[in-house]
Design an enzyme around this catalytic site. Structure first.
Site, PDB file in Angstrom:
ATOM      1  N   GLU A 130       0.829  -1.219   0.000  1.00  8.49           N
ATOM      2  CA  GLU A 130       0.000   0.000   0.000  1.00  8.49           C
ATOM      3  C   GLU A 130       0.857   1.261   0.000  1.00  8.49           C
ATOM      4  OE1 GLU A 130      -3.666   0.270   0.005  1.00  8.49           O
ATOM      5  OE2 GLU A 130      -2.769   2.146  -0.649  1.00  8.49           O
ATOM      6  N   ASP A 202       9.632   8.709 -10.768  1.00  4.73           N
ATOM      7  CA  ASP A 202       8.893   8.271  -9.570  1.00  4.73           C
ATOM      8  C   ASP A 202       7.398   8.136  -9.899  1.00  4.73           C
ATOM      9  OD1 ASP A 202       8.801   8.231  -6.370  1.00  4.73           O
ATOM     10  OD2 ASP A 202       7.222   9.582  -7.047  1.00  4.73           O
ATOM     11  N   LYS A 206       4.867   4.671 -10.003  1.00 10.48           N
ATOM     12  CA  LYS A 206       3.579   4.589  -9.301  1.00 10.48           C
ATOM     13  C   LYS A 206       2.445   4.337 -10.293  1.00 10.48           C
ATOM     14  CE  LYS A 206       5.284   7.639  -5.637  1.00 10.48           C
ATOM     15  NZ  LYS A 206       5.431   9.039  -5.238  1.00 10.48           N
TER      16      LYS A 206
HETATM   17  N1  HSE Z   1       9.465  11.439  -3.705  1.00 14.56           N
HETATM   18  C1  HSE Z   1       8.070  11.130  -3.607  1.00 14.56           C
HETATM   19  C2  HSE Z   1       7.251  12.389  -3.844  1.00 14.56           C
HETATM   20  C3  HSE Z   1       7.669  10.584  -2.258  1.00 14.56           C
HETATM   21  O1  HSE Z   1       7.795  13.499  -3.957  1.00 14.56           O
HETATM   22  O2  HSE Z   1       6.039  12.262  -3.938  1.00 14.56           O
HETATM   23  C4  HSE Z   1       7.894   9.121  -2.112  1.00 14.56           C
HETATM   24  O3  HSE Z   1       7.051   8.386  -2.945  1.00 14.56           O
END
Ligand code: HSE
Ligand code: NAP
Length: 430
Positions: A130, A202, A206
């Protein structure tokens, strides 16, 4: 009935520290909820001499990760270190040793989640993740379980807090990208090397996780077209505001004819859209299901406390299953081979900023090139005439067009002697 469930932590940093703290401070409450006591049996770190934000008995700390994984009194291993390796090997070893796993590792789950889940399921174990997407916002459980009855048609997300903070500052203060990034670093949002966040990787990890779950197929990070925010200019924000839009880094996966498309890019969205109002480090994910219609999740996507909330929820869920003697719950279910199509399948609206010679007939030449590729103009504004150089900036908003067509038109426009440069090219979503 099992009276104690042993937890082994790998990592005791921002997230691991938050998890350990919650387990100690809320121990009695968790025990009542689960029907057994969750006890930390060991915590592996890199540097034993480092000061910690949580006070664990020193005997529990070790640099020997294997000793935590193989401790017979550990039932659930929590991996909160990050990165592909050695985290991937640790998780495989934990599964081999018969342990359930909780992880916050988006890169690993995006690249190898289905294989790791297969391994775990084959042994009647589970991996819960999660915290890998959206910190404290429940997203994996809804996509994995609660929305299971739906055909998901789209996922649109502001899923990186660092970039959302930078974009919010650029929009509200008219600051440059460099100044906003520096502010984000000073506040501890952006890392010293911000590449993963600002170049969109990133968010792509996700999105790969969410889209794989939502569309019940396999979406790899490499399938996603990724553009970051580092090339955005103050002028883009001024133009957006003037046209009634904001700029957000959106991660979008949607069902189209013949498959799905998946992309991460800074885009214009109308100021009136709920996503346009998600500012600062906040995240938001909008899911379109055929039964539910639009569902919007919003909250804090990072930080020790929100992220530990997600990790601990997974721990409690697994602990409860252990107490009940339940076998693993298989809610990953790649169900089809829906192909992930490339950017050529995209069709949307676009906003182009182009610096041109400020003389008669120039706009007509550009309009002709767009028209020849079936791109229809919705609005044009002329900005910033530079009398000295005899140039002006045109901001052109198009109607829906195919990405292949607009790219071909822009190639021709860029080669025109009357065009100095194409300053930016942003999709308009929503
Ligand atoms: N580096 C990510 C962000 C947080 O700035 O949302 C970790 O998932
Ligand atoms: P962090 O603060 O850097 O902590 C990492 C921890 O791992 C530290 O305790 C470190 O030990 C330990 N570690 C590193 N290498 C190790 C090794 N070889 N052996 C044993 N321990 C090792 O990282 P974090 O922010 O907590 O992030 C952890 C995970 O959560 C990552 O996957 C991240 O993407 C994910 N996540 C984080 C957030 C967030 O807000 N921070 C949000 C969502 C997801 P030392 O303490 O001794 O250095």
């Amino acid at each position: 009935m099992k009276r104690e469930i042993g937890v082994g932590l790998i990592g005791l940093g921002t997230v691991g520290g938050g998890v350990a703290r919650a387990l100690m401070e809320r121990r009695d409450y968790f025990a009542r909820q689960v029907g057994a006591d969750l006890v930390v049996r060991g915590a592996a770190v890199r540097d034993l001499s480092k000061p910690r934000t949580v006070e664990l008995p020193p005997a529990l700390l070790t640099t020997d990760v294997d000793s935590v994984i193989n401790n017979p009194r550990v039932d659930i291993v929590v991996e909160v270190v990050g990165g592909e390796e050695p985290a991937g090997s640790w998780i495989r070893n934990a599964i081999d040793a018969g342990k359930h796993v909780v992880t916050a590792n988006k890169e690993l789950m995006a690249k190898s989640g289905p294989e790791l889940l297969e391994l775990a399921h084959a042994k009647g174990l589970d991996i819960m993740f999660e915290a890998s997407v959206g910190g404290g916002i429940p997203l994996i459980a809804p996509l994995r379980r609660d929305l299971l009855a739906n055909r998901i048609d789209s996922i649109r997300a502001i899923i990186n807090g660092t970039t959302n903070y930078i974009l919010t500052r650029m929009a509200s203060e008219g600051t440059t990208y460099a100044a906003a990034l520096q502010a984000a670093q000073e506040l501890g949002y952006a890392e010293p090397d911000p590449t993963n966040d600002v170049e969109g990787f990133d968010a792509a990890y996700k999105l790969a996780i969410m889209a794989s779950l939502g569309f019940r197929t396999r979406v790899r990070p490499g399938d996603i077209t990724v553009e970051g925010i580092s090339k955005l200019d103050v002028a883009d924000f001024r133009n957006a505001a003037e046209l009634g839009y904001v700029i957000k880094l959106l991660a979008i996966a949607e069902r189209v004819r013949g498959g799905i498309t998946a992309r991460v890019a800074p885009v214009y969205i109308p100021q009136a859209e709920p996503m346009a109002k998600v500012d600062g480090v906040y995240n938001a994910v909008q899911v379109e299901g055929d039964l539910t219609g639009t569902v919007l999740f919003q909250g804090r996507g990072a930080g020790a406390e929100p992220t530990s909330s997600a990790v601990v929820a997974d721990l409690l869920d697994l602990a409860h299953a252990i107490v009940l003697g339940a076998r693993e719950r298989k809610y990953w279910g790649p169900d089809s081979d829906v192909p992930v199509l490339g950017p050529e399948a995209l069709e949307t609206r676009y906003c182009v900023r182009v610096r041109v010679s400020d003389r008669p007939g120039v706009l007509a030449q550009i309009a002709t090139a767009l028209g020849a590729h079936n791109v229809s103009i919705a609005a044009v504004i002329q900005k910033e005439a530079d009398a000295e150089r005899g140039t002006a900036e045109l901001v052109i908003m198009t109607h829906r067009a195919r990405e292949t067509e607009i790219n071909a038109a822009l190639k021709e426009i860029n080669a025109m002697p009357v065009v100095s440069n194409i300053g930016s090219f942003l999709r308009v979503e929503g």
